[in-house]
Design a protein around this motif. Structure first.
Motif, mmCIF file in Angstrom:
data_model
loop_
_atom_site.group_PDB
_atom_site.id
_atom_site.type_symbol
_atom_site.label_atom_id
_atom_site.label_comp_id
_atom_site.label_asym_id
_atom_site.label_seq_id
_atom_site.Cartn_x
_atom_site.Cartn_y
_atom_site.Cartn_z
ATOM 1 N N ALA A 174 -6.112 -10.989 4.236
ATOM 2 C CA ALA A 174 -7.287 -10.568 4.059
ATOM 3 C C ALA A 174 -8.435 -11.444 4.714
ATOM 4 C CB ALA A 174 -7.549 -10.598 2.527
ATOM 5 N N LYS A 175 -8.411 -12.357 4.808
ATOM 6 C CA LYS A 175 -9.254 -13.240 5.652
ATOM 7 C C LYS A 175 -9.372 -13.094 7.111
ATOM 8 C CE LYS A 175 -9.424 -17.312 2.879
ATOM 9 N NZ LYS A 175 -9.351 -18.849 2.850
ATOM 10 N N ALA A 176 -8.169 -12.539 7.345
ATOM 11 C CA ALA A 176 -8.193 -12.160 8.897
ATOM 12 C C ALA A 176 -8.785 -10.814 9.163
ATOM 13 C CB ALA A 176 -6.610 -12.252 9.641
ATOM 14 N N GLU A 218 -9.782 5.461 5.315
ATOM 15 C CA GLU A 218 -8.463 4.977 5.612
ATOM 16 C C GLU A 218 -8.637 3.600 5.882
ATOM 17 O OE1 GLU A 218 -5.555 6.492 5.079
ATOM 18 O OE2 GLU A 218 -6.680 8.056 4.679
ATOM 19 N N THR A 219 -9.855 3.005 5.840
ATOM 20 C CA THR A 219 -9.923 1.539 6.004
ATOM 21 C C THR A 219 -10.873 0.914 5.088
ATOM 22 O OG1 THR A 219 -11.938 1.780 7.485
ATOM 23 C CG2 THR A 219 -9.713 1.739 8.566
ATOM 24 N N ALA A 220 -11.071 1.526 3.873
ATOM 25 C CA ALA A 220 -11.678 1.131 2.805
ATOM 26 C C ALA A 220 -11.136 -0.083 2.446
ATOM 27 C CB ALA A 220 -11.621 2.138 1.657
ATOM 28 N N PRO A 221 -11.733 -1.027 1.574
ATOM 29 C CA PRO A 221 -10.790 -2.248 1.224
ATOM 30 C C PRO A 221 -9.721 -2.041 0.396
ATOM 31 C CG PRO A 221 -13.316 -2.562 1.195
ATOM 32 C CD PRO A 221 -13.145 -1.151 1.428
ATOM 33 N N SER A 222 -9.738 -1.107 -0.687
ATOM 34 C CA SER A 222 -8.638 -0.793 -1.556
ATOM 35 C C SER A 222 -7.382 -0.404 -0.492
ATOM 36 C CB SER A 222 -8.981 0.232 -2.387
ATOM 37 O OG SER A 222 -9.297 1.307 -2.018
ATOM 38 N N LYS A 223 -7.603 0.715 0.549
ATOM 39 C CA LYS A 223 -6.827 1.047 1.348
ATOM 40 C C LYS A 223 -5.876 -0.069 2.287
ATOM 41 C CE LYS A 223 -7.385 5.496 0.296
ATOM 42 N NZ LYS A 223 -6.955 5.765 -0.773
ATOM 43 N N ARG A 224 -6.900 -0.837 2.532
ATOM 44 C CA ARG A 224 -6.243 -2.179 3.496
ATOM 45 C C ARG A 224 -5.624 -3.083 2.522
ATOM 46 N NH1 ARG A 224 -9.828 -3.188 8.313
ATOM 47 N NH2 ARG A 224 -11.315 -1.859 8.521
ATOM 48 N N ILE A 225 -5.938 -3.264 1.066
ATOM 49 C CA ILE A 225 -4.955 -4.236 0.363
ATOM 50 C C ILE A 225 -3.791 -3.408 -0.065
ATOM 51 C CG2 ILE A 225 -5.184 -4.988 -2.106
ATOM 52 C CD1 ILE A 225 -7.984 -5.193 -1.871
ATOM 53 N N LEU A 226 -3.974 -2.119 -0.255
ATOM 54 C CA LEU A 226 -2.750 -1.443 -0.276
ATOM 55 C C LEU A 226 -1.521 -1.555 0.873
ATOM 56 C CD1 LEU A 226 -3.809 1.901 -2.163
ATOM 57 C CD2 LEU A 226 -2.096 0.346 -3.048
ATOM 58 N N ASN A 227 -2.304 -1.782 2.075
ATOM 59 C CA ASN A 227 -1.373 -1.817 3.277
ATOM 60 C C ASN A 227 -0.712 -3.051 3.143
ATOM 61 O OD1 ASN A 227 -1.586 0.587 4.374
ATOM 62 N ND2 ASN A 227 -3.482 -0.015 5.555
ATOM 63 N N LEU A 228 -1.412 -4.307 2.741
ATOM 64 C CA LEU A 228 -0.621 -5.490 2.608
ATOM 65 C C LEU A 228 0.101 -5.627 1.517
ATOM 66 C CD1 LEU A 228 -4.201 -7.376 3.301
ATOM 67 C CD2 LEU A 228 -2.098 -6.989 4.705
ATOM 68 N N PHE A 229 -0.285 -5.070 0.307
ATOM 69 C CA PHE A 229 0.290 -5.020 -1.259
ATOM 70 C C PHE A 229 0.573 -3.929 -1.621
ATOM 71 C CE2 PHE A 229 0.065 -6.591 -5.502
ATOM 72 C CZ PHE A 229 1.326 -7.412 -5.420
ATOM 73 N N PRO A 230 1.396 -3.008 -1.326
ATOM 74 C CA PRO A 230 1.754 -1.820 -1.894
ATOM 75 C C PRO A 230 1.397 -1.637 -3.277
ATOM 76 C CG PRO A 230 3.303 -2.105 0.012
ATOM 77 C CD PRO A 230 2.612 -3.399 -0.646
ATOM 78 N N ARG A 231 1.925 -2.366 -4.144
ATOM 79 C CA ARG A 231 1.923 -2.432 -5.769
ATOM 80 C C ARG A 231 0.270 -2.659 -6.215
ATOM 81 N NH1 ARG A 231 6.293 -6.703 -7.155
ATOM 82 N NH2 ARG A 231 4.416 -7.873 -7.204
ATOM 83 N N TYR A 232 -0.594 -2.904 -5.486
ATOM 84 C CA TYR A 232 -2.175 -3.131 -5.915
ATOM 85 C C TYR A 232 -2.548 -1.877 -6.633
ATOM 86 C CZ TYR A 232 -7.043 -3.398 -5.105
ATOM 87 O OH TYR A 232 -8.573 -3.626 -5.419
#
Length: 88
Positions: free
Chosen positions: A16-18, A34-48
């Motif tokens: 996330a820091k990166a 597609e680049t909203a914070p929640s979408k970015r988090i979902l890409n990193l952590f699909p269970r978010y």
């Protein structure tokens, strides 16, 4: 980060820091649907789950830290506080 966090959580935080670094600031992360914070988090952590995990993240970080890092969020909080303040 504190050592109580698991290696997976520390890795997620570093990712996330990166993203924030690459975007050149927290305010610039949200630059599209597609680049909203929640979408970015979902890409990193699909269970978010935004509605349950989001408030926990905010509680962990603290409102003051978020307001300090994000002028738009700070302005939104000031508007909410002013709106909800009792009239004198």
């Amino acid at each position: 980060m504190h050592s109580v966090y698991s290696p997976a959580i520390r890795a997620l935080a570093q990712a996330a820091k990166a993203i924030v670094f690459t975007a050149q600031g927290a305010e610039l992360v949200n630059d599209g649907v597609e680049t909203a914070p929640s979408k970015r988090i979902l890409n990193l952590f699909p269970r978010y789950r935004k509605t349950s995990d989001g408030p926990l993240v905010i509680a962990e970080l603290g409102i003051d830290a978020i307001r300090g890092a994000c002028p738009h969020a700070d302005a939104w909080f000031r508007t909410v506080i002013t709106t909800l303040a009792p009239s004198s």
